[in-house]
Design a protein around this motif. Structure first.
Motif, short mmCIF file in Angstrom:
data_model
loop_
_atom_site.label_atom_id
_atom_site.label_comp_id
_atom_site.label_asym_id
_atom_site.label_seq_id
_atom_site.Cartn_x
_atom_site.Cartn_y
_atom_site.Cartn_z
N SER A 99 0.75 -1.16 0.05
CA SER A 99 -0.01 0.26 -0.03
C SER A 99 0.79 1.28 0.06
O SER A 99 0.51 2.16 -0.64
CB SER A 99 -0.78 -0.18 1.13
OG SER A 99 -0.33 -0.21 2.36
N SER A 100 2.02 1.11 0.72
CA SER A 100 2.81 2.43 0.73
C SER A 100 3.46 2.69 -0.54
O SER A 100 3.84 3.82 -1.21
CB SER A 100 3.77 2.43 1.83
OG SER A 100 4.72 1.43 1.85
N PHE A 101 3.77 1.56 -1.42
CA PHE A 101 4.50 1.55 -2.78
C PHE A 101 3.44 2.13 -3.47
O PHE A 101 3.89 2.98 -4.54
CB PHE A 101 5.00 0.12 -2.97
CG PHE A 101 5.47 -0.06 -4.41
CD1 PHE A 101 6.92 0.45 -4.54
CD2 PHE A 101 4.60 -0.34 -5.38
CE1 PHE A 101 7.29 0.39 -5.78
CE2 PHE A 101 5.31 -0.49 -6.59
CZ PHE A 101 6.49 0.04 -6.93
N THR A 102 2.29 1.77 -3.53
CA THR A 102 1.34 2.10 -4.37
C THR A 102 1.04 3.75 -4.37
O THR A 102 0.86 4.53 -5.35
CB THR A 102 -0.18 1.51 -4.21
OG1 THR A 102 0.15 0.04 -4.23
CG2 THR A 102 -1.19 1.83 -5.19
N ARG A 103 1.01 4.10 -2.75
CA ARG A 103 0.75 5.60 -2.67
C ARG A 103 1.97 6.19 -3.20
O ARG A 103 1.84 7.37 -3.91
CB ARG A 103 0.49 5.79 -1.01
CG ARG A 103 -0.70 5.60 -0.76
CD ARG A 103 -0.99 6.25 0.75
NE ARG A 103 -0.01 5.61 1.64
CZ ARG A 103 -0.01 4.59 2.46
NH1 ARG A 103 -1.07 3.76 2.59
NH2 ARG A 103 1.13 4.20 3.25
N THR A 104 3.11 5.98 -3.03
CA THR A 104 4.15 6.56 -3.58
C THR A 104 4.39 7.01 -5.05
O THR A 104 4.44 7.83 -5.49
CB THR A 104 5.64 5.73 -3.10
OG1 THR A 104 5.61 5.79 -1.65
CG2 THR A 104 6.61 6.61 -3.42
N ILE A 105 3.97 5.64 -5.81
CA ILE A 105 3.71 5.74 -7.10
C ILE A 105 2.69 6.61 -7.61
O ILE A 105 3.00 7.38 -8.33
CB ILE A 105 3.56 4.09 -7.80
CG1 ILE A 105 4.71 3.41 -7.45
CG2 ILE A 105 3.39 4.38 -9.31
CD1 ILE A 105 6.05 3.83 -8.22
#
Length: 128
Positions: free
Chosen positions: A103-109
């Protein structure tokens, strides 16, 4: 390890001589042995008496901490070449890599893509 030529082979090994600490790192000192004796052999010619090479490697990583070579230098005394590590910055493994959740990776992207869209939109407005 075998070095030298087919006509003049020599066996080079490292013999542990004891623990040593350099620049705050624990290591082990090794002496280079040529044909089982502490002496060095030049590229050409016989082994040289009264010579030695010491190598200190960091425990666990085997990174070099010290290298010292000594040999006779005629009427000038002994030639002593010493290379010693003065300091090294180490980064703990936990700080070297950061684990991201999905989820944090998706938010960052998503944030990066939004910034790129905003830059592209501003660039198009600026060109008009």
């Amino acid at each position: 390890m075998v070095e030298g030529t087919d006509e003049d082979p020599m066996k080079v090994t490292l013999q542990a001589t004891g623990p040593q600490t350099i620049a705050g790192f624990a290591g082990t000192a090794y002496e280079q042995l040529t044909d089982g004796r502490p002496k060095l052999k030049p590229t050409e010619g016989p082994t040289m008496p009264d010579t030695h090479s010491i190598l200190v490697l960091q425990n666990g990583t085997y990174q070099p901490l010290l290298r010292e070579t000594t040999l006779p230098n005629g009427s000038y005394g002994t030639f002593d070449q010493r290379e010693v590590l003065l300091s090294r910055e180490t980064v703990p493994a936990a700080h070297a890599s950061v684990k991201l959740t999905k989820s944090s990776f998706t938010r960052t992207i998503s944030k990066w893509r939004a910034k790129i869209r905003a830059i592209n939109a501003a660039s198009k407005k600026h060109k008009k």
